[in-house]
Design a protein around this motif. Structure first.
Motif, short mmCIF file in Angstrom:
data_model
loop_
_atom_site.label_atom_id
_atom_site.label_comp_id
_atom_site.label_asym_id
_atom_site.label_seq_id
_atom_site.Cartn_x
_atom_site.Cartn_y
_atom_site.Cartn_z
N GLY A 70 -19.71 43.27 8.33
CA GLY A 70 -19.71 43.85 6.99
C GLY A 70 -20.72 43.27 6.02
N ALA A 71 -21.60 42.38 6.49
CA ALA A 71 -22.56 41.75 5.61
C ALA A 71 -23.84 42.57 5.49
CB ALA A 71 -22.90 40.35 6.12
N GLN A 72 -24.59 42.35 4.43
CA GLN A 72 -25.88 42.97 4.22
C GLN A 72 -26.96 41.96 4.58
OE1 GLN A 72 -25.85 46.11 3.48
NE2 GLN A 72 -23.67 46.23 2.99
N VAL A 73 -27.85 42.34 5.49
CA VAL A 73 -28.81 41.39 6.04
C VAL A 73 -30.21 42.01 6.09
CG1 VAL A 73 -29.39 39.88 7.98
CG2 VAL A 73 -27.00 40.47 7.54
N GLU A 74 -31.19 41.27 5.59
CA GLU A 74 -32.61 41.58 5.80
C GLU A 74 -33.15 40.57 6.81
OE1 GLU A 74 -34.44 43.95 4.61
OE2 GLU A 74 -33.31 44.74 2.90
N THR A 75 -34.11 40.98 7.61
CA THR A 75 -34.71 40.06 8.58
C THR A 75 -36.22 40.02 8.41
OG1 THR A 75 -34.95 41.76 10.29
CG2 THR A 75 -32.89 40.49 10.28
N ALA A 76 -36.80 38.89 8.77
CA ALA A 76 -38.26 38.74 8.74
C ALA A 76 -38.67 37.89 9.93
CB ALA A 76 -38.71 38.08 7.44
N VAL A 77 -39.53 38.44 10.77
CA VAL A 77 -40.06 37.69 11.91
C VAL A 77 -41.25 36.88 11.41
CG1 VAL A 77 -41.11 37.84 14.19
CG2 VAL A 77 -39.29 39.44 13.53
N ALA A 78 -41.21 35.57 11.62
CA ALA A 78 -42.31 34.72 11.13
C ALA A 78 -42.38 33.44 11.95
CB ALA A 78 -42.11 34.38 9.66
N ASP A 79 -43.58 32.99 12.22
CA ASP A 79 -43.83 31.69 12.83
C ASP A 79 -44.15 30.74 11.69
OD1 ASP A 79 -44.69 29.44 14.12
OD2 ASP A 79 -46.21 30.44 15.35
N LEU A 80 -43.15 29.98 11.26
CA LEU A 80 -43.30 29.15 10.06
C LEU A 80 -44.24 27.97 10.26
CD1 LEU A 80 -39.62 29.18 8.75
CD2 LEU A 80 -41.53 30.67 8.10
N ARG A 81 -44.71 27.75 11.49
CA ARG A 81 -45.72 26.71 11.70
C ARG A 81 -47.05 27.11 11.06
NH1 ARG A 81 -45.16 26.64 18.12
NH2 ARG A 81 -45.22 28.86 17.59
N ARG A 82 -47.22 28.39 10.81
CA ARG A 82 -48.46 28.91 10.24
C ARG A 82 -48.31 29.07 8.74
NH1 ARG A 82 -49.59 27.01 14.70
NH2 ARG A 82 -49.17 28.25 16.57
N PHE A 83 -49.17 28.43 7.98
CA PHE A 83 -49.07 28.47 6.52
C PHE A 83 -48.99 29.90 6.00
CE2 PHE A 83 -50.82 28.91 2.31
CZ PHE A 83 -50.22 27.89 1.59
N GLU A 84 -49.85 30.77 6.52
CA GLU A 84 -49.90 32.14 6.02
C GLU A 84 -48.59 32.87 6.25
OE1 GLU A 84 -52.01 30.77 8.11
OE2 GLU A 84 -53.89 30.58 7.00
N GLU A 85 -47.96 32.63 7.40
CA GLU A 85 -46.70 33.33 7.69
C GLU A 85 -45.56 32.76 6.86
OE1 GLU A 85 -45.60 34.64 11.50
OE2 GLU A 85 -47.66 34.77 12.25
N ALA A 86 -45.55 31.46 6.64
CA ALA A 86 -44.53 30.88 5.78
C ALA A 86 -44.66 31.44 4.36
CB ALA A 86 -44.65 29.36 5.75
N GLU A 87 -45.89 31.58 3.89
CA GLU A 87 -46.11 32.12 2.56
C GLU A 87 -45.72 33.59 2.50
OE1 GLU A 87 -47.40 31.71 -1.50
OE2 GLU A 87 -46.73 30.34 0.07
N PHE A 89 -43.48 35.01 4.35
CA PHE A 89 -42.02 35.07 4.38
C PHE A 89 -41.45 34.85 2.98
CE2 PHE A 89 -38.07 32.50 4.60
CZ PHE A 89 -37.22 33.55 4.88
N TYR A 90 -41.96 33.85 2.29
CA TYR A 90 -41.50 33.62 0.92
C TYR A 90 -41.76 34.87 0.06
CZ TYR A 90 -41.75 32.27 -3.96
OH TYR A 90 -41.60 32.24 -5.32
N THR A 91 -42.93 35.48 0.21
CA THR A 91 -43.25 36.69 -0.54
C THR A 91 -42.27 37.80 -0.21
OG1 THR A 91 -45.60 36.11 -0.58
CG2 THR A 91 -45.05 38.41 -0.99
N ALA A 92 -41.87 37.88 1.06
CA ALA A 92 -40.89 38.90 1.47
C ALA A 92 -39.57 38.71 0.74
CB ALA A 92 -40.68 38.85 2.98
N THR A 93 -39.16 37.47 0.52
CA THR A 93 -37.90 37.24 -0.20
C THR A 93 -38.01 37.68 -1.64
OG1 THR A 93 -38.37 34.96 -0.95
CG2 THR A 93 -37.47 35.24 1.28
N ARG A 94 -39.21 37.68 -2.19
CA ARG A 94 -39.40 38.08 -3.59
C ARG A 94 -39.29 39.60 -3.76
NH1 ARG A 94 -39.38 34.56 -7.64
NH2 ARG A 94 -41.16 35.50 -8.70
N VAL A 95 -39.45 40.34 -2.66
CA VAL A 95 -39.34 41.79 -2.73
C VAL A 95 -37.95 42.21 -3.23
CG1 VAL A 95 -39.26 43.88 -1.30
CG2 VAL A 95 -41.09 42.22 -0.99
N MET A 96 -36.96 41.37 -2.98
CA MET A 96 -35.59 41.70 -3.38
C MET A 96 -35.42 41.73 -4.89
SD MET A 96 -34.48 42.01 -0.37
CE MET A 96 -32.79 42.37 -0.79
#
Length: 259
Positions: A70-87, A89-96
């Motif tokens: 019953g939960a609401q979930v967004e997902t994001a595939v990211a390799d957080l070892r890579r600076f660009e992907e970590a950034e 991912f953070y940007t994706a959270t701001r979309v909310m």
């Protein structure tokens, strides 16, 4: 619905079904182990979720299991070892367009073997994931939380050894860094309404237990414990505003040390 971002990073979930008055939590490496339990139990405590992991299929399977409850979930595939992907991912959270109330920074891993015999790039990836990615995302989420005047960060830091650990030198050093980093941030943020708690799970809950070196060296203690029970203890500590929480075998050992 699928949301696409540069270089293939995407989120997938039920964005339009999320309830604005529910708090939002972010969990890194949330597809298995204690990361999955953190996501599942935060959902059970009334949070909407944004969950990331490197493996697309496992992440979608984990998200489906949480949505089935019953939960609401967004997902994001990211390799957080890579600076660009970590950034990204953070940007994706701001979309909310909603503040992150809880950030569970759980991503981490390690390799076993003598330092002079392991691959240098493998060792540097431990630093990139355990240290750099955690510092990166902590900076981004904590800045937002301080602006909002509230928020909680749970930082996964498996118990650092009392003495240096041969054959997992970089991994053990990263554990010591994370624990120190979490405690220092907590002190700096006193009075802001934002807290940082260091999570020190036993090996069943530690992300790094599931990542082994080329020699098959299993990192962490050999004891096992229930990730669900450990996670419940960790979240209780987080919401009780404790500075550090040990769970499972780590908690039992700590209790024995203090009598």
């Amino acid at each position: 619905m699928m949301f696409r971002f540069p270089h293939g990073l995407s989120t997938r979930g039920t964005h339009h079904g999320m309830t604005p008055n529910r708090p939002l939590a972010v969990v890194t490496d949330g597809s298995s182990g204690i990361g999955f339990e953190l996501a599942r139990q935060l959902a059970a405590r009334g949070f909407d979720l944004i969950v990331t992991a490197e493996d697309h299929d496992r992440l979608q399977e984990a998200a489906a299991r949480i949505r089935a409850e019953g939960a609401q979930v967004e997902t994001a595939v990211a390799d957080l070892r890579r600076f660009e992907e970590a950034e990204r991912f953070y940007t994706a959270t701001r979309v909310m367009s909603r503040p992150v109330a809880v950030a569970a920074l759980n991503a981490g891993g390690g390799h076993g073997g003598a330092f002079l015999e392991t691959d240098l790039l493998d060792e540097l990836e431990i630093v990139d994931l355990n240290v750099r990615a955690t510092v990166h995302l902590a900076n981004r989420f904590l800045c937002d939380m301080v602006y909002e005047g509230e928020g909680r960060v749970l930082m996964a830091s498996p118990p650092a050894p009392a003495t240096p650990g041969p054959f997992q030198a970089v991994y053990d050093a990263s554990r010591s860094f994370l624990r120190s980093f979490a405690r220092a941030l907590r002190a700096e943020l006193r009075g802001t309404g934002v807290s940082v708690t260091a999570l020190t799970p036993g090996p069943a809950g530690s992300t790094s237990v599931h990542r082994v070196g080329t020699d098959g060296v299993r990192l962490g203690r050999q004891g096992e414990d229930d990730p669900a029970r450990m996670t419940e203890q960790c979240l209780d500590a987080l919401f009780s505003d404790e500075d550090e929480t040990a769970a499972g075998p780590a908690k039992a050992e700590a209790q024995q040390l203090v009598g």
